[in-house]
Scaffold this motif. Structure first.
Motif, PDB file in Angstrom:
ATOM      1  N   ALA A  42       0.821  -1.220   0.000  1.00 56.31           N
ATOM      2  CA  ALA A  42       0.000   0.000   0.000  1.00 56.31           C
ATOM      3  C   ALA A  42       0.852   1.266   0.000  1.00 56.31           C
ATOM      4  N   SER A  43       2.109   1.174   0.491  1.00 53.86           N
ATOM      5  CA  SER A  43       2.938   2.383   0.548  1.00 53.86           C
ATOM      6  C   SER A  43       4.417   2.041   0.461  1.00 53.86           C
ATOM      7  N   GLU A 118       0.200  -2.104   4.973  1.00 45.21           N
ATOM      8  CA  GLU A 118      -0.798  -1.513   5.861  1.00 45.21           C
ATOM      9  C   GLU A 118      -0.982  -0.006   5.680  1.00 45.21           C
ATOM     10  N   GLY A 119      -0.246   0.623   4.798  1.00 45.90           N
ATOM     11  CA  GLY A 119      -0.440   2.040   4.568  1.00 45.90           C
ATOM     12  C   GLY A 119       0.732   2.883   5.018  1.00 45.90           C
ATOM     13  N   LEU A 120       0.632   4.165   4.736  1.00 48.35           N
ATOM     14  CA  LEU A 120       1.731   5.093   4.937  1.00 48.35           C
ATOM     15  C   LEU A 120       2.129   5.268   6.407  1.00 48.35           C
TER      16      LEU A 120
END
Length: 184
Positions: A42-43, A118-120
């Motif tokens: 994700a990032s 899981e994202g930034l």
């Protein structure tokens, strides 16, 4: 860092978010190449924190060892990409042998790249964890002869990962066992 400090690109390279004074980094080639080859991610963060960058200059292979449980569980080993000129496709291509099996990369004489599914926000946490790990390993070497975790411990950490439902580093299914990634 705030939301206005970052630039968000789509997989097509188009800017999805940027403050008026911000532009995509010239290292977008790396980010896009990784995201295209790792749909589970994700990032991507590319940075130059002092301790990790020092390892990229001096002894990057030290971070391929399993020193502490948390970085093993949360990130995995750090792959080394050889130097290439910044802002080039050549530099991005240096990641190809490693993209499917690793979530962290030291760029020789340059900096670090970290990935998160899981994202930034989580990617920033992992970057901080790896920076502290680099500092700890460096100080441990100054103090004496640090010992990496034995292969037996990696088997136990793999069980911890299953219990916590944390997946192995890399593209799902590419790594079957933590011990594949860590040198003895």
């Amino acid at each position: 860092i705030t939301f206005d400090d970052i630039v968000i690109l789509g997989l097509d390279g188009a800017i999805r978010h940027a403050a008026p004074s911000r532009r995509p980094t010239g290292e977008s080639y790396i980010h896009l190449r990784i995201l295209r080859k790792r749909p589970d991610i994700a990032s991507v963060i590319h940075a130059h924190p002092p301790w990790l960058t020092a390892f990229a200059l001096a002894n990057p292979r030290l971070l391929r060892k399993a020193w502490l449980p948390e970085p093993v569980i949360e990130v995995g080993p750090v792959a080394l990409t050889e130097y290439a000129e910044p802002l080039t496709e050549e530099l991005a291509s240096r990641f190809d042998p490693f993209i499917e099996r690793y979530n962290a990369f030291l760029m020789r004489n340059h900096g670090v790249v970290l990935l998160s599914a899981e994202g930034l926000g989580r990617c920033f946490e992992l970057l901080e964890m790896m920076e502290v790990t680099a500092q700890t390993v460096a100080v441990a070497h100054l103090l004496g002869r640090p010992r990496a975790l034995p292969a037996k411990a990696l088997k136990g950490l793999a069980q911890v990962m299953r219990t916590r439902e944390i997946r192995l580093p890399g593209l799902p299914g590419k790594v079957k066992d933590l011990r594949e990634l860590y040198p003895s």
